[in-house]
Design an enzyme around this catalytic site. Structure first.
Site, PDB file in Angstrom:
ATOM      1  N   CYS A 198      13.574  10.639   7.237  1.00 55.61           N
ATOM      2  CA  CYS A 198      13.548  10.171   8.627  1.00 55.61           C
ATOM      3  C   CYS A 198      14.894  10.336   9.311  1.00 55.61           C
ATOM      4  CB  CYS A 198      13.110   8.714   8.680  1.00 55.61           C
ATOM      5  SG  CYS A 198      14.047   7.675   7.573  1.00 55.61           S
ATOM      6  N   LYS A 240       0.853  -1.200   0.000  1.00 57.00           N
ATOM      7  CA  LYS A 240       0.000   0.000   0.000  1.00 57.00           C
ATOM      8  C   LYS A 240       0.887   1.248   0.000  1.00 57.00           C
ATOM      9  CE  LYS A 240      -1.915   2.923   2.770  1.00 57.00           C
ATOM     10  NZ  LYS A 240      -1.846   4.124   1.917  1.00 57.00           N
TER      11      LYS A 240
END
Ligand code: NDP
Length: 498
Positions: free
Chosen positions: A302, A191
C-alpha cells in the site's frame, strides 16, 4: 545453524502439512455448510489445500463464542501483566515457528521466502511482543474537575472486534490488528484474504498454545462477499479494522451504518509520491530506495513508492540509476534464498497489472524498463520490474493504485509544483521527500497531505510510528500506542465527593 538453501526449503515444502479448517471457540472445525475452496500457489499453480469456506452461519458461531469469552472475562478482565505474559509467549512461538510460517506465506502468496521470514515473521513476532510489553505501562487519566468531585477517564476493551485483512502481508497485517486488539482485552474474529488463509489458520493454534483462552481468537477463512460482509453487518460486533482496497473500505462504512454503527478503522492503500529534489543529500542512495520501494513485494504494497517525482534537471541521470535497481531485481523462484522478487498473488492480479501497463502505453507514457509477464513456463505469476517515463499525473497509471511492480516517473520544476502533483490524488497514505535543505523539508512536509512523510528515506520508522492515511487512504491509525485507541472505549466516571 547454517542458513537454509533452496533444496532445504523445497524439502521442507514437500513434508509440509496444512491446517485448513476454521478456528472457532478454541477448536478447528469445518465450515457449517461443509464447503471448501481451493487454496493454490501462485509459484506454480499447485493445489496446497482445500480450505473451509466460512459464511454467515460461521460468522454467527464465531461472534457468539467471542462474546461468551468476552463476558466470561478470562481475557477481557485479566490483569495487564497476565495478558502481557501470554502475548510474549505468542511472540516467542512465532519466532520458534518462523521457518514454517514463512514457507506457508511464500507458498500461499508468492513472496521470496527470505523476505517472508526476515520481514514478515520478524514483524509479526515484534508486534505481539511490542503491544504485549506496552499493555502494563499504560495509565488512565484523572480529569481537572473542581475539588467536589473526582473524574476518572478510563479505557475499556471494546468487546467483540473483527479484523479483515489482505493478502500482500497476510500474517503481518493480521498481527498489526490482533496485537493491539488482544493487548487491550478484546475478543477477535479474523477473516484472512481468500488468497492467503494458511498462516492465519496456523497462528490460531500457536495462540492457544501461548494461553489465549478459547473463544478469544477465532479465524474464519472464506470470501469477502459472504464471510467479510456478514462480519461487517453483524449486530453483535463492536468494531472492525480493515486493510484492503478503498472500494471495500467504503463497504465497511456502509455495513456499519446499515447495522449497529460499529466502529470502523480503515487502511485503504495509496499512490505514494517519492519526491527527489536536486539537492538530495545522496542521489545514489535515493535511487536505490526509489527502486526497492516500488519493486519490493512485487509492488503489492500500500505504501509502495509508485510515483517518482524528480526535479527536471536531474531526471535522466536519476532514472538511469533507478533502472539499474529494476534490472537487478528480476523475479525468481521465491524458495531460492537469493531471490529478491517473487510472484504476483494470483492470475487476477497479474492480469490487472498487465492491464495497467497496457493503459500506460496507450495514454502515451514511455516504457523504459520491463512491461512483460515472465517465467511463464513455471506456471507462476511473474511480472518484470517495469518503469514508465514521461508520465502525466492525470494518467490512469499515476492516479490508480496498481499494486504491481510498475513505477511512473514524472518531473517538476520547483517545490510548489512537486507539492501540487503529490497532493493531486484521492489517496494520502505516504510520501517521501529527498532534500538536503531542512527548512525546505519541513515546509514541504507540512503541505503534503499524507499520514506519513519520510524525509530522506522511504521506510517510515517502523512499529513505533502511527501508520494510516488522509483522504481515501482510510480512517484511523495502525502501529504505535495510537493503534490501541481504536480498540478501546473511553469511559468517564464522575464521583461526587461533596
Ligand atoms: P479487497 O479490498 O477486495 O480485499 C481485502 C479484504 O477484504 C479481503 O479479506 C477480502 O476478502 C475482503 N473483502 C472483499 N470484498 C468484501 C466485501 N464485499 N465485504 C467484506 N469484505 C470484503 O482487495 P483485493 O484482494 O480485491 O485487491 C484489489 C486491490 O485492492 C489491489 O489491487 C490493491 O489496489 C488494493 N489492496 C490494497 C491493500 C492495502 O494494503 N491497502 C491490500 C490489498 C489490496 P476476499 O479475499 O475473500 O475477497
Amino acid at each position: 545453524m547454517a542458513a537454509k538453501t533452496l533444496e532445504d526449503w523445497q524439502k521442507m515444502r514437500d513434508g509440509l502439512s496444512y491446517r485448513n479448517q476454521a478456528f472457532i471457540d478454541g477448536k478447528y472445525v469445518d465450515a457449517a455448510s461443509g464447503k471448501t475452496f481451493d487454496c493454490t500457489s501462485p509459484i506454480d499453480g499447485r493445489l496446497l489445500a482445500k480450505v473451509a469456506e466460512c459464511d454467515k452461519e460461521d460468522v454467527d458461531r464465531a461472534v457468539k463464542a467471542a462474546r461468551k469469552a468476552f463476558e466470561a472475562g478470562k481475557w477481557s478482565e485479566a490483569s495487564p501483566a497476565k495478558r502481557k505474559a501470554v502475548m510474549l509467549k505468542l511472540a516467542q512461538l512465532v519466532r520458534e515457528n518462523s521457518d514454517e510460517l514463512a514457507l506457508l506465506e511464500t507458498l500461499d502468496m508468492g513472496k521470496p521466502v527470505m523476505m517472508a521470514k526476515n520481514v514478515d515473521m520478524n514483524g509479526v513476532a515484534n508486534n505481539f511482543q511490542w503491544y504485549g510489553e506496552a499493555i502494563d505501562k499504560m495509565y488512565d487519566e484523572i480529569a481537572p474537575t473542581d475539588r467536589s468531585g473526582l473524574g476518572l477517564i478510563t479505557r475499556e476493551p471494546m468487546g467483540v472486534v473483527g479484523a479483515v485483512v489482505p493478502w500482500n502481508f497476510p500474517l503481518m497485517m493480521a498481527a498489526w490488528k490482533l496485537a493491539p486488539m488482544l493487548a487491550t482485552g478484546n475478543s477477535v474474529v479474523l477473516k484472512p484474504a481468500e488468497q492467503s488463509p494458511l498462516t492465519a489458520i496456523r497462528l490460531a493454534e500457536l495462540a492457544m498454545e501461548a494461553g489465549i483462552p478459547e473463544g478469544v481468537l477465532n479465524v474464519l477463512p472464506g470470501f469477502g462477499e459472504t464471510a467479510g460482509q456478514a462480519l461487517g453487518m453483524h449486530m453483535d460486533v463492536d468494531g472492525i479494522s480493515f486493510t484492503g482496497s478503498t472500494e471495500v473500505g467504503k463497504y465497511f462504512l456502509k455495513y456499519s451504518g446499515l447495522s449497529n454503527m460499529k466502529a470502523i478503522a480503515l487502511e485503504c492503500g495509496g499512490k505514494t509520491p517519492n519526491i527527489v529534489m536536486k539537492d538530495a543529500p545522496n542521489l545514489e542512495a535515493a535511487a536505490r530506495e526509489a527502486g526497492s520501494a516500488i519493486f519490493f513485494n512485487s509492488g503489492q504494497v500500500c505504501l509502495a513508492s509508485s510515483r517518482l517525482l524528480v526535479e527536471q534537471d536531474i531526471k535522466d541521470e536519476f532514472l538511469e540509476k533507478v533502472k539499474e535497481v529494476g534490472q537487478f531485481m528480476q523475479p525468481g523462484d521465491p524458495l531460492d534464498p537469493k531471490t529478491m522478487m517473487g510472484t504476483m498473488v494470483d492470475n487476477t492480479q497479474t492480469k490487472r497489472v498487465l492491464g495497467y501497463i497496457e493503459a500506460g502505453q496507450k495514454e502515451g507514457a514511455k516504457l523504459v524498463l520491463g512491461g512483460k509477464q515472465v517465467r511463464q513456463n513455471t506456471g507462476g505469476e511473474y511480472i518484470e520490474p517495469t518503469i514508465f517515463d514521461n508520465v502525466k499525473n492525470s494518467m490512469k497509471i499515476a492516479q490508480e493504485e496498481i499494486f504491481g511492480p510498475v513505477l511512473s516517473t514524472l518531473t517538476f520544476k520547483d517545490a510548489e509544483e512537486a507539492i501540487q502533483i503529490a497532493n493531486d490524488s484521492v489517496y494520502g497514505l505516504y510520501a517521501n521527500l529527498w532534500t538536503n535543505d531542512l527548512t525546505k523539508a519541513h515546509k514541504m512536509a507540512r503541505k503534503i497531505r499524507a499520514g506519513t512523510v519520510n524525509i530522506n528515506n522511504t521506510n517510515g520508522g517502523g512499529l513505533v510510528m502511527p501508520f494510516g492515511g488522509y483522504k481515501q487512504s482510510g480512517l484511523g491509525r495502525d502501529g504505535s500506542l495510537h493503534a490501541m485507541e481504536k480498540f478501546t472505549q473511553m469511559k468517564a466516571t464522575y464521583i461526587h465527593l461533596g
